[in-house]
Motif scaffolding. Sequence first.
Motif, PDB file in Angstrom:
ATOM      1  N   LYS A   1      -0.560 -22.442   0.588  1.00  0.00           N
ATOM      2  CA  LYS A   1      -1.862 -23.111   0.588  1.00  0.00           C
ATOM      3  C   LYS A   1      -2.231 -23.704   1.945  1.00  0.00           C
ATOM      4  CE  LYS A   1      -2.037 -24.238  -4.339  1.00  0.00           C
ATOM      5  NZ  LYS A   1      -2.184 -25.322  -5.351  1.00  0.00           N
ATOM      6  N   ASN A   2      -1.383 -23.548   2.929  1.00  0.00           N
ATOM      7  CA  ASN A   2      -1.702 -24.022   4.278  1.00  0.00           C
ATOM      8  C   ASN A   2      -3.030 -23.394   4.724  1.00  0.00           C
ATOM      9  OD1 ASN A   2      -1.728 -23.931   7.307  1.00  0.00           O
ATOM     10  ND2 ASN A   2       0.180 -25.061   7.025  1.00  0.00           N
ATOM     11  N   PRO A   3      -3.996 -24.185   5.259  1.00  0.00           N
ATOM     12  CA  PRO A   3      -5.315 -23.647   5.642  1.00  0.00           C
ATOM     13  C   PRO A   3      -5.243 -22.485   6.635  1.00  0.00           C
ATOM     14  CG  PRO A   3      -5.342 -26.051   5.674  1.00  0.00           C
ATOM     15  CD  PRO A   3      -3.919 -25.646   5.457  1.00  0.00           C
ATOM     16  N   VAL A   4      -4.286 -22.531   7.549  1.00  0.00           N
ATOM     17  CA  VAL A   4      -4.146 -21.449   8.535  1.00  0.00           C
ATOM     18  C   VAL A   4      -3.729 -20.157   7.840  1.00  0.00           C
ATOM     19  CG1 VAL A   4      -3.004 -20.729  10.664  1.00  0.00           C
ATOM     20  CG2 VAL A   4      -3.507 -23.140  10.295  1.00  0.00           C
ATOM     21  N   VAL A   5      -2.855 -20.279   6.864  1.00  0.00           N
ATOM     22  CA  VAL A   5      -2.419 -19.114   6.090  1.00  0.00           C
ATOM     23  C   VAL A   5      -3.584 -18.573   5.265  1.00  0.00           C
ATOM     24  CG1 VAL A   5      -0.900 -18.309   4.244  1.00  0.00           C
ATOM     25  CG2 VAL A   5      -0.018 -19.841   6.008  1.00  0.00           C
ATOM     26  N   GLN A   6      -4.353 -19.467   4.651  1.00  0.00           N
ATOM     27  CA  GLN A   6      -5.475 -19.043   3.819  1.00  0.00           C
ATOM     28  C   GLN A   6      -6.526 -18.292   4.637  1.00  0.00           C
ATOM     29  OE1 GLN A   6      -5.760 -19.251   0.371  1.00  0.00           O
ATOM     30  NE2 GLN A   6      -3.597 -19.776   0.646  1.00  0.00           N
ATOM     31  N   GLU A   7      -6.775 -18.771   5.859  1.00  0.00           N
ATOM     32  CA  GLU A   7      -7.737 -18.077   6.731  1.00  0.00           C
ATOM     33  C   GLU A   7      -7.258 -16.660   7.035  1.00  0.00           C
ATOM     34  OE1 GLU A   7      -9.917 -18.789  11.028  1.00  0.00           O
ATOM     35  OE2 GLU A   7      -7.742 -19.030  10.908  1.00  0.00           O
TER      36      GLU A   7
ATOM     37  N   LYS B   1      -5.088  -8.054  22.748  1.00  0.00           N
ATOM     38  CA  LYS B   1      -5.011  -8.862  23.979  1.00  0.00           C
ATOM     39  C   LYS B   1      -5.542  -8.076  25.170  1.00  0.00           C
ATOM     40  CE  LYS B   1      -1.606 -11.388  26.790  1.00  0.00           C
ATOM     41  NZ  LYS B   1      -1.580 -10.578  28.022  1.00  0.00           N
ATOM     42  N   ASP B   2      -5.120  -6.814  25.284  1.00  0.00           N
ATOM     43  CA  ASP B   2      -5.573  -5.969  26.393  1.00  0.00           C
ATOM     44  C   ASP B   2      -7.083  -5.745  26.366  1.00  0.00           C
ATOM     45  OD1 ASP B   2      -2.951  -5.797  27.173  1.00  0.00           O
ATOM     46  OD2 ASP B   2      -2.619  -3.794  26.344  1.00  0.00           O
ATOM     47  N   ALA B   3      -7.660  -5.743  25.148  1.00  0.00           N
ATOM     48  CA  ALA B   3      -9.107  -5.536  25.013  1.00  0.00           C
ATOM     49  C   ALA B   3      -9.900  -6.821  25.258  1.00  0.00           C
ATOM     50  CB  ALA B   3      -9.430  -4.995  23.617  1.00  0.00           C
ATOM     51  N   GLY B   4      -9.188  -7.927  25.461  1.00  0.00           N
ATOM     52  CA  GLY B   4      -9.876  -9.188  25.752  1.00  0.00           C
ATOM     53  C   GLY B   4     -10.288  -9.981  24.533  1.00  0.00           C
ATOM     54  N   LEU B   5      -9.760  -9.612  23.354  1.00  0.00           N
ATOM     55  CA  LEU B   5     -10.102 -10.364  22.150  1.00  0.00           C
ATOM     56  C   LEU B   5      -9.380 -11.710  22.153  1.00  0.00           C
ATOM     57  CD1 LEU B   5     -10.032  -7.734  19.264  1.00  0.00           C
ATOM     58  CD2 LEU B   5     -11.890  -8.339  20.799  1.00  0.00           C
ATOM     59  N   LYS B   6     -10.018 -12.705  21.562  1.00  0.00           N
ATOM     60  CA  LYS B   6      -9.393 -14.024  21.435  1.00  0.00           C
ATOM     61  C   LYS B   6      -8.525 -14.025  20.182  1.00  0.00           C
ATOM     62  CE  LYS B   6     -10.302 -18.970  21.092  1.00  0.00           C
ATOM     63  NZ  LYS B   6     -11.338 -20.029  21.012  1.00  0.00           N
ATOM     64  N   ILE B   7      -7.219 -14.177  20.376  1.00  0.00           N
ATOM     65  CA  ILE B   7      -6.286 -14.236  19.248  1.00  0.00           C
ATOM     66  C   ILE B   7      -6.117 -15.697  18.853  1.00  0.00           C
ATOM     67  CG2 ILE B   7      -3.950 -13.699  18.459  1.00  0.00           C
ATOM     68  CD1 ILE B   7      -3.920 -11.414  20.513  1.00  0.00           C
ATOM     69  N   ARG B   8      -6.424 -16.000  17.609  1.00  0.00           N
ATOM     70  CA  ARG B   8      -6.437 -17.381  17.142  1.00  0.00           C
ATOM     71  C   ARG B   8      -5.072 -17.847  16.626  1.00  0.00           C
ATOM     72  NH1 ARG B   8     -11.395 -19.647  15.748  1.00  0.00           N
ATOM     73  NH2 ARG B   8     -10.402 -20.707  13.977  1.00  0.00           N
ATOM     74  N   SER B   9      -4.318 -16.955  16.005  1.00  0.00           N
ATOM     75  CA  SER B   9      -3.023 -17.351  15.443  1.00  0.00           C
ATOM     76  C   SER B   9      -2.142 -16.133  15.255  1.00  0.00           C
ATOM     77  CB  SER B   9      -3.214 -18.073  14.098  1.00  0.00           C
ATOM     78  OG  SER B   9      -3.942 -17.255  13.196  1.00  0.00           O
TER      79      SER B   9
ATOM     80  N   ILE C   1       5.389 -15.128   2.186  1.00  0.00           N
ATOM     81  CA  ILE C   1       4.078 -15.572   2.686  1.00  0.00           C
ATOM     82  C   ILE C   1       3.422 -14.469   3.515  1.00  0.00           C
ATOM     83  CG2 ILE C   1       2.954 -17.155   4.306  1.00  0.00           C
ATOM     84  CD1 ILE C   1       4.753 -19.374   3.284  1.00  0.00           C
ATOM     85  N   LEU C   2       4.205 -13.792   4.336  1.00  0.00           N
ATOM     86  CA  LEU C   2       3.649 -12.706   5.153  1.00  0.00           C
ATOM     87  C   LEU C   2       3.093 -11.584   4.272  1.00  0.00           C
ATOM     88  CD1 LEU C   2       6.253 -12.544   8.056  1.00  0.00           C
ATOM     89  CD2 LEU C   2       3.821 -13.051   8.288  1.00  0.00           C
ATOM     90  N   LYS C   3       3.801 -11.258   3.208  1.00  0.00           N
ATOM     91  CA  LYS C   3       3.306 -10.222   2.287  1.00  0.00           C
ATOM     92  C   LYS C   3       2.022 -10.664   1.597  1.00  0.00           C
ATOM     93  CE  LYS C   3       7.812  -8.113   1.259  1.00  0.00           C
ATOM     94  NZ  LYS C   3       8.824  -7.839   0.206  1.00  0.00           N
ATOM     95  N   LYS C   4       1.911 -11.959   1.305  1.00  0.00           N
ATOM     96  CA  LYS C   4       0.681 -12.474   0.706  1.00  0.00           C
ATOM     97  C   LYS C   4      -0.476 -12.409   1.704  1.00  0.00           C
ATOM     98  CE  LYS C   4       1.924 -13.904  -3.465  1.00  0.00           C
ATOM     99  NZ  LYS C   4       1.274 -13.398  -4.707  1.00  0.00           N
ATOM    100  N   ILE C   5      -0.194 -12.694   2.961  1.00  0.00           N
ATOM    101  CA  ILE C   5      -1.237 -12.652   3.987  1.00  0.00           C
ATOM    102  C   ILE C   5      -1.808 -11.237   4.114  1.00  0.00           C
ATOM    103  CG2 ILE C   5      -1.658 -12.786   6.487  1.00  0.00           C
ATOM    104  CD1 ILE C   5       0.245 -15.175   6.584  1.00  0.00           C
ATOM    105  N   THR C   6      -0.942 -10.233   4.112  1.00  0.00           N
ATOM    106  CA  THR C   6      -1.389  -8.846   4.315  1.00  0.00           C
ATOM    107  C   THR C   6      -1.730  -8.133   3.008  1.00  0.00           C
ATOM    108  OG1 THR C   6       0.910  -8.065   4.267  1.00  0.00           O
ATOM    109  CG2 THR C   6      -0.034  -8.616   6.425  1.00  0.00           C
ATOM    110  N   GLU C   7      -1.374  -8.772   1.876  1.00  0.00           N
ATOM    111  CA  GLU C   7      -1.582  -8.167   0.557  1.00  0.00           C
ATOM    112  C   GLU C   7      -0.910  -6.796   0.470  1.00  0.00           C
ATOM    113  OE1 GLU C   7      -5.646  -8.232  -0.710  1.00  0.00           O
ATOM    114  OE2 GLU C   7      -5.681 -10.408  -0.917  1.00  0.00           O
ATOM    115  N   THR C   8       0.314  -6.736   0.983  1.00  0.00           N
ATOM    116  CA  THR C   8       1.118  -5.507   0.905  1.00  0.00           C
ATOM    117  C   THR C   8       2.426  -5.826   0.177  1.00  0.00           C
ATOM    118  OG1 THR C   8       2.140  -5.998   3.049  1.00  0.00           O
ATOM    119  CG2 THR C   8       0.188  -4.577   3.059  1.00  0.00           C
TER     120      THR C   8
END
Length: 399
Positions: A9-15, A43-51, A77-84
């Motif tokens: 339920k951590n907000p960063v994980v939920q995002e 990163k090479d493409a210049g995208l801003k990586i948030r977390s 938790i990682l599997k929940k984040i990716t839904e795999t």
Amino acid sequence: MVEKIRKLKNPVVQEARELARSKNRILKNKIQLHGLEQLQWAKDAGLKIRSIFISEDESAEDYKCFSAPIYQSSDGILKKITETNYLISAVGVAEGIANRDLSEEFVLLLDDVKDHGNIGTIIRTGKAYGINDFITTNEDFDPYIPKTIDASRGTSFKVNFRRYNTPKQAVSYLKKKGYQIIATSPYGKSLQSTVALDKKPIALVVGNETSGVSDEVLKEADHIVQIPMYTGVESLNVGVATGISIYELRLKEALTMLAEKIISSLGREVNVTSQLLRSAFDIKLKEISEFSGDQVIFLMVLKRESQMNKEQIEEQFGYSGDRLAEFISPLYEQGLIKKEYEELEITKEGEELLAKLWPIHEKTENLILKDFTEEEKENLKGYLEKIQQNCIQIMKYQV
């Protein structure tokens, strides 16, 4: 610094978890990245990586090149984040790319292309041929599905996408922007290699894997062409067909618009600008001096470099043989330069002349840059330095 996260339920994980679904990626204009390679492409493409989320078995040292916060989480938790149902040991969240208006002479219209791998291949192929704008005929088009990102080898992070609800809306937009619509079909009346293009920007249509280009687009197309094939082959993979079409149409585009391309090419623009600059300096300097702008600039370079040989003068100023002798003879006669062994040096008299002429040079430069802001002047200087450095790099690697 690595922070450990134990709660789903951590907000960063939920995002991060929300971005496992296309509709949320599109709505929030954010991307979920799978694995170190995708993180590096972003990163090479210049995208801003948030977390960045990594498994407990991963070393944070492997991710120290990223400025984003790093969180270490359990495999669950990682599997929940990716839904795999399998583990992806590193997951990132990046800001998406802001859509912009079309600015290119050649764009691709993806008309209901479905297969994620094909889409990635098309994006990668298009980018390889200098295509940066992709139009789609379905609003839920998602170029950031992990399989698409992998198939594009990260080039989907470097191009622009514009989504439309229907083929009609997409074609209407392209028509208003002045594009000619080129659609491929097995029933096209013209061979792609022989079609007579108009002197207009090109929008190449790539059709659905099963049904091809929609009737809505075909009705509005300026040209419907076919790729000739031997009997026994029903159709080509859409990614392969796209590569063939881009290659042939790019060549025909270049031939059709060659005169216009020459006029707008960097080499011609630089050459014309250089000639105009020389003429402007010559006109102003001849009002008070017998020397040309090139000769005064040569003295400036000589003052800065201390010494120059004949080869360096030829390289920088383009004079050789009799023209070189004609160029430097007046400077010798007036005692403005002298020869030390095989090197030329500026004399005290030459330095004094430069000091006298410098206000005229500065005045002319200010006239040339009239109406430029100080920021624009600095930007121009920076752009020119970048061009010079890139040219030097090319010269370093010449055989």
